[in-house]
Design an enzyme around this catalytic site. Structure first.
Site, PDB file in Angstrom:
ATOM      1  N   LEU A   1       0.662  -1.116  -0.059  1.00 36.59           N
ATOM      2  CA  LEU A   1      -0.056   0.179   0.043  1.00 36.59           C
ATOM      3  C   LEU A   1       0.912   1.093   0.037  1.00 36.59           C
ATOM      4  O   LEU A   1       1.878   1.343   0.783  1.00 36.59           O
ATOM      5  CB  LEU A   1      -0.933   0.105   1.121  1.00 36.59           C
ATOM      6  N   ASP A   2       0.644   2.373  -0.653  1.00 43.70           N
ATOM      7  CA  ASP A   2       1.241   3.565  -0.746  1.00 43.70           C
ATOM      8  C   ASP A   2       1.420   4.089   0.501  1.00 43.70           C
ATOM      9  O   ASP A   2       0.341   3.861   1.490  1.00 43.70           O
ATOM     10  CB  ASP A   2       0.644   4.496  -1.731  1.00 43.70           C
ATOM     11  N   PRO A   3       2.212   4.773   1.257  1.00 45.20           N
ATOM     12  CA  PRO A   3       2.548   5.257   2.339  1.00 45.20           C
ATOM     13  C   PRO A   3       1.339   6.084   2.916  1.00 45.20           C
ATOM     14  O   PRO A   3       0.736   6.041   4.072  1.00 45.20           O
ATOM     15  CB  PRO A   3       3.553   6.388   2.397  1.00 45.20           C
TER      16      PRO A   3
END
Length: 301
Positions: free
Chosen positions: A46-48
């Site tokens: 997942l993106d930050p």
């Protein structure tokens, strides 16, 4: 002398409800520390700034990660219409704007373009490798480069709500390798108004939903205690997409050392990939052939 591994030989899945502001790697490291585990990994980055379900595999569960990354996943996300950014989300700089705003009907009519087997170009600010270097590093250095389109299977794309004239809430169910930021960018371009992701959340992945997840606050609170172990799910939950066959005692002994072993009759057909259990524990994953399973992965539980 063999090197002694640090930590516990603990096996299973910990489902985390990831907060915004943490990388997926940081979550893995936090769980590994909190559970004093020898080995840990995740099933799908997942993106930050993204939130939601992040499945963490511990020990022998890491051998089942491919079956979760290959499973369908569901994302709910808000698209900001009228603006394109260089990162395709709110973290980047606005590079193009438009006063055009599509109607609800126009958005609904555009969504089928993004369902089925589609080709998708990942964002330039992504971890895709270009000639051995991460794309985001090249993008930060203002390098001129192109990323090749890659296939993505999208099972469903729904418009949940038009929250206001500038925002639309969407839900996408897709296979592995999907970039929600690319969907927002491409939808905006298709509609002629530009767009980027304002926020996104993974609602479910494979057999798990966000309700199954434990928060980082709970992980910190229960770190290094047996209470955190109670949230651990069995290794076999990562194998739910495969047919289960039960090994005979002799078959289990052979499978554990990497040889083909006999199994009891089940629903599998010749050539199917299956997982094999013995006394309730996974023993191996392999190919079923005429009453035997030929292992491709063996579990040491």
């Amino acid at each position: 002398m063999a090197r002694v591994k640090k930590g516990r030989a603990i096996h299973g899945w910990l489902i985390v409800d990831k907060p915004a502001g943490m990388t997926s790697t940081a979550v893995v490291n936090k769980v590994k520390w909190a559970m004093n585990a020898q080995k840990a990994g995740h099933a799908g980055t997942l993106d930050p700034e993204a939130t939601g379900l992040l499945a963490i595999a511990l020990g022998e569960a890491t051998k089942t990660v491919p079956y979760i990354t290959d499973a369908l996943k569901c994302y709910r996300f808000s698209v900001r219409l009228g603006q394109a950014t260089n990162t395709d989300d709110t973290e980047g700089e606005v590079i193009t704007t438009s006063d055009l705003r599509p109607t609800d009907a126009e958005i609904e009519a555009a969504l089928p373009q993004f369902v089925g087997d589609i080709m998708q170009v990942p964002p330039k600010f992504s971890a895709v490798k270009i000639d051995g270097q991460r794309a985001y590093k090249l993008a930060r250095d203002d390098e001129d480069f192109e990323i090749a389109a890659r296939p993505l299977y999208v099972d469903e794309m729904l418009m949940i709500e038009r929250t206001d004239v500038d925002h639309v809430l969407l839900e996408m169910t897709c296979g592995k390798g999907g970039y929600v930021r690319s969907i927002a960018r491409d939808l905006g371009e298709f509609l002629g108004c530009y767009g980027h992701v304002e926020w996104l959340r993974r609602e479910w992945s494979g057999p798990w939903e966000t309700d199954d997840g434990v928060t980082i606050d709970v992980i910190n609170e229960l770190a290094k205690t047996e209470a955190l172990d109670e949230y651990l799910l069995p290794v076999s939950e990562g194998l739910g997409g495969l047919e289960e066959l039960r090994a005979t005692p002799e078959g289990a002994a052979k499978l554990k050392v990497g040889n083909a072993g006999m199994v009891y009759n089940g629903a599998a057909e010749y050539g199917d990939e299956v997982w094999v259990s013995f006394e309730g524990q996974p023993v191996a994953v392999g190919i079923y052939k005429s009453g035997e399973v030929h292992p491709t992965r063996v579990f040491n539980l």
